[in-house]
Motif scaffolding. Structure first.
Motif, PDB file in Angstrom:
ATOM      1  N   SER A  45       7.262  -8.325 -14.747  1.00 45.16           N
ATOM      2  CA  SER A  45       5.710  -8.963 -14.255  1.00 45.16           C
ATOM      3  C   SER A  45       5.556  -8.305 -13.416  1.00 45.16           C
ATOM      4  O   SER A  45       4.414  -8.772 -12.672  1.00 45.16           O
ATOM      5  CB  SER A  45       6.700 -10.673 -13.557  1.00 45.16           C
ATOM      6  OG  SER A  45       7.341 -10.022 -12.931  1.00 45.16           O
ATOM      7  N   GLY A  47       2.604  -6.474 -11.399  1.00 42.86           N
ATOM      8  CA  GLY A  47       0.811  -5.876 -11.758  1.00 42.86           C
ATOM      9  C   GLY A  47       0.603  -4.696 -10.609  1.00 42.86           C
ATOM     10  O   GLY A  47       1.408  -4.040 -10.083  1.00 42.86           O
ATOM     11  N   THR A  48      -0.238  -4.162 -11.152  1.00 43.46           N
ATOM     12  CA  THR A  48      -0.683  -3.221 -10.434  1.00 43.46           C
ATOM     13  C   THR A  48      -0.510  -3.423  -9.136  1.00 43.46           C
ATOM     14  O   THR A  48       0.236  -1.570  -8.454  1.00 43.46           O
ATOM     15  CB  THR A  48      -2.310  -2.826 -10.928  1.00 43.46           C
ATOM     16  OG1 THR A  48      -2.284  -2.892 -12.366  1.00 43.46           O
ATOM     17  CG2 THR A  48      -3.027  -0.839 -10.218  1.00 43.46           C
ATOM     18  N   LYS A 183      11.332  -8.522  -6.647  1.00 41.05           N
ATOM     19  CA  LYS A 183      10.858  -9.022  -6.261  1.00 41.05           C
ATOM     20  C   LYS A 183      10.276  -9.356  -4.857  1.00 41.05           C
ATOM     21  O   LYS A 183       9.524  -8.813  -4.195  1.00 41.05           O
ATOM     22  CB  LYS A 183      10.381 -10.520  -6.506  1.00 41.05           C
ATOM     23  CG  LYS A 183       9.078 -10.957  -6.935  1.00 41.05           C
ATOM     24  CD  LYS A 183       8.433 -12.542  -7.347  1.00 41.05           C
ATOM     25  CE  LYS A 183       8.488 -11.749  -8.760  1.00 41.05           C
ATOM     26  NZ  LYS A 183       7.897 -12.502  -9.934  1.00 41.05           N
ATOM     27  N   ALA A 261       7.070  -2.727 -14.610  1.00 45.68           N
ATOM     28  CA  ALA A 261       5.332  -3.262 -15.051  1.00 45.68           C
ATOM     29  C   ALA A 261       5.462  -4.497 -16.054  1.00 45.68           C
ATOM     30  O   ALA A 261       6.395  -4.375 -17.126  1.00 45.68           O
ATOM     31  CB  ALA A 261       5.191  -2.102 -15.603  1.00 45.68           C
ATOM     32  N   SER A 262       4.189  -5.558 -15.902  1.00 46.06           N
ATOM     33  CA  SER A 262       3.584  -6.223 -16.635  1.00 46.06           C
ATOM     34  C   SER A 262       3.333  -5.673 -18.049  1.00 46.06           C
ATOM     35  O   SER A 262       3.864  -6.109 -18.656  1.00 46.06           O
ATOM     36  CB  SER A 262       3.014  -7.321 -16.367  1.00 46.06           C
ATOM     37  OG  SER A 262       1.788  -6.696 -15.871  1.00 46.06           O
ATOM     38  N   SER A 263       3.004  -4.838 -18.123  1.00 46.62           N
ATOM     39  CA  SER A 263       1.821  -4.018 -19.595  1.00 46.62           C
ATOM     40  C   SER A 263       2.203  -2.480 -18.824  1.00 46.62           C
ATOM     41  O   SER A 263       1.785  -2.271 -18.028  1.00 46.62           O
ATOM     42  CB  SER A 263       1.167  -4.197 -19.362  1.00 46.62           C
ATOM     43  OG  SER A 263      -0.051  -4.057 -18.304  1.00 46.62           O
ATOM     44  N   VAL A 266      -1.468  -1.714 -16.965  1.00 47.17           N
ATOM     45  CA  VAL A 266      -0.394  -1.402 -15.114  1.00 47.17           C
ATOM     46  C   VAL A 266       0.131   0.653 -14.731  1.00 47.17           C
ATOM     47  O   VAL A 266      -0.817   0.482 -14.140  1.00 47.17           O
ATOM     48  CB  VAL A 266       0.857  -2.483 -15.090  1.00 47.17           C
ATOM     49  CG1 VAL A 266       1.473  -1.996 -13.472  1.00 47.17           C
ATOM     50  CG2 VAL A 266      -0.244  -3.562 -14.830  1.00 47.17           C
ATOM     51  N   LYS A 269      -3.013   2.758 -14.535  1.00 45.27           N
ATOM     52  CA  LYS A 269      -3.910   2.591 -12.854  1.00 45.27           C
ATOM     53  C   LYS A 269      -2.923   3.249 -12.156  1.00 45.27           C
ATOM     54  O   LYS A 269      -3.496   3.427 -11.225  1.00 45.27           O
ATOM     55  CB  LYS A 269      -3.661   0.773 -13.535  1.00 45.27           C
ATOM     56  CG  LYS A 269      -4.731   0.079 -13.876  1.00 45.27           C
ATOM     57  CD  LYS A 269      -5.586  -1.376 -13.817  1.00 45.27           C
ATOM     58  CE  LYS A 269      -5.919  -2.222 -15.146  1.00 45.27           C
ATOM     59  NZ  LYS A 269      -6.567  -3.345 -14.921  1.00 45.27           N
TER      60      LYS A 269
END
Length: 519
Positions: A45, A47-48, A183, A261-263, A266, A269
């Motif tokens: 999950s 983000g960048t 996290k 990474a969520s995608s 991400v 970037k």
């Protein structure tokens, strides 16, 4: 320097770590730590911004705040050539990281070994990769603990002894990792990355002004001209560049950051921003400060033997009231690097070595429990190693051993990600031969022009290529599941809103401790 102020600041900083970890744990109701996927890779999950800062903070270690300064002081401007790796690392994040993310999301991988075993259909290669990754991270974790403790001792004139520094760093890392998982480490990494980046920028501006501003390098050239001339060392630089640039991305803790990474967007970037973040912080600023330290009065008491403590020496002499922040910055650098490496090492032991050999697989909660036990054990191991005489060597040479071992993992990883021609036998025997030669060169130091990492890597490549040409290819199913999947994904640009579900295949997921594969 007022040690009471230093200790108070240090305690406040430690409390800040715990508060950030607490909020990270609560950000999703604690669900991220309820499964092995959540505890080890944050539930995929990230983000960048958090991932960028976490990756950067992992590299901004005592290697940066202490070791790089000392290398410039001892060896001069030629060392700046290592900054090339920071540029190429961004390219590697895109070339390799996106494929690792894609395979991890589709098949539910949470360790590198799971991907290796599924592609090569090889339990022995999974074990070999896991063991190499764990051993590679031990020296890198070791310098965080020992380097930070040495700096605290130097900055406080012995007020915080080496033993206390080692103890505080080890306990804090263990608490953060055990309590908040991936996290928590990512959130604390982000905070610490911003903090010690600010320390570095301030230090560079202050030291350049202290050293004569635009005349600084002229003064250095007059005092010690050899330092401002590229003295060569091309093979030594190649060793460092390859190990950091081409070996670091495949180390387990970085591999698992790709999983988190969520995608793919991400990671794209992050790959663009990484060179700007890393090159300035890790190369240019240490160059300015390390070179300036040769000038009289800039770092009183500095010598080759003490060159890894340039930063605390500068603040102790000129800005003692701000020295407490330097203590906190050094501690931040150490913790932000070791925490993700510790969690990654523990997950490899739990998943790739213990659980993969069991007839009855552990549950997701069982994997998490075993990982926590291994975290505690590895923390104790690093603590003991840091107290041994060998734990106090120069930081850059010690770290290079770990990155050099990471370099030995590259051929087997490239087989999964890009090169269809690499076979299981080629990858296995290449890894075994490469790590063996590296160990021999590092231990016995024969009179050869190549360092341990390159020596092992070249043999590794040669053995992998020769054996792969003479042994059967990986199964056709592996080529379809990986290389064809990568080609299709990149060709069709499936990473668009709503397409992530198309990547999930729960019908044939490997055993990861998460029932049904990734959510």
């Amino acid at each position: 320097m007022n040690n009471a102020i230093t200790i108070s600041t240090l305690l406040a900083f430690l409390v800040a770590f715990l508060v950030i970890s607490f909020y990270a744990k609560r950000s999703d109701g604690g669900s991220s730590n309820s499964s092995s996927e959540g505890f080890i890779i944050g539930g995929r999950s990230m983000g960048t911004i958090v991932l960028l800062l976490s990756m950067g903070a992992t590299y901004f270690s005592t290697w940066t705040l202490l070791g790089a300064f000392g290398s410039y002081f001892r060896e001069g401007v030629w060392f700046v050539g290592f900054a090339v790796w920071t540029i190429f690392h961004g390219i590697f994040v895109w070339l390799f990281g996106t494929r690792i993310w894609l395979a991890g999301k589709r098949y539910g991988f949470i360790t590198p070994g799971q991907m290796i075993e599924r592609y090569y259909h090889s339990g022995r290669l999974r074990i070999a990769v896991a063991l190499t990754g764990i051993v590679a991270m031990v020296p890198v974790m070791l310098i965080q603990v020992s380097g930070g403790a040495r700096a605290l001792e130097a900055l406080t004139d012995g007020g915080i002894p080496y033993f206390i520094g080692v103890s505080v760093t080890s306990v804090m890392v263990g608490v953060i990792v055990l309590w908040a998982g991936f996290k928590g480490t990512a959130w604390t990494d982000s905070f610490m990355g911003i903090f010690f980046a600010s320390i570095l920028i301030f230090t560079a501006v202050y030291v350049v002004n202290l050293s004569g501003g635009s005349q600084m390098f002229i003064r250095i050239a007059e005092l010690k001209p050899s330092l401002v001339v590229n003295s060569g060392h091309p093979l030594k630089m190649m060793e460092l560049w390859l190990s950091l640039g081409f070996g670091a991305w495949v180390l387990p803790h970085m591999w698992q950051k790709f999983y988190s990474a969520s995608s793919a967007e991400v990671l794209g970037k992050v790959s663009i921003m990484t060179p700007f973040w890393n090159s300035w912080m890790m190369a240019i600023i240490p160059l300015l400060v390390g070179m300036a330290a040769v000038l009289p009065g800039v770092a009183p008491g500095v010598s080759d033997a003490k060159s890894d403590t340039i930063l605390p020496l500068i603040f102790s002499a000129h800005l003692p009231l701000l020295g407490a922040l330097v203590v906190a910055g050094i501690l931040a650098a150490a913790i932000s690097t070791i925490n993700s490496q510790l969690l990654s090492s523990a997950s490899l032991v739990a998943e790739d070595i213990i659980d993969s050999r069991r007839q009855q697989p552990l549950s997701s909660a069982g994997i998490t429990r075993v990982t926590r036990l291994v975290v505690a054990s590895l923390t104790a191991l690093v603590f003991v190693l840091a107290l041994l005489p060998g734990g106090t060597g120069f930081l850059v040479p010690v770290a290079s051993l770990g990155f050099g071992l990471g370099l030995q993992l590259v051929p087997s990883a490239l087989g999964v990600l890009h090169l269809r021609s690499i076979t299981e036998q080629g990858a296995f025997y290449g890894l075994v031969c490469g790590t063996s030669v590296m160990a021999i060169v590092a231990i016995f130091r024969p009179e050869i022009p190549l360092g341990p990492g390159i020596s092992g890597f070249l043999l590794n490549i040669a053995v992998t290529w020769v054996v792969s040409r003479r042994t059967p290819s990986v199964p056709e199913t592996s080529l379809r599941e990986f290389h064809d999947m990568f080609d299709t994904y990149l060709r069709n640009n499936l990473d668009r809103p709503g397409d992530d579900g198309a990547l999930v295949d729960t019908s044939d997921s490997p055993k990861t401790g998460t029932p049904g594969g990734p959510a």
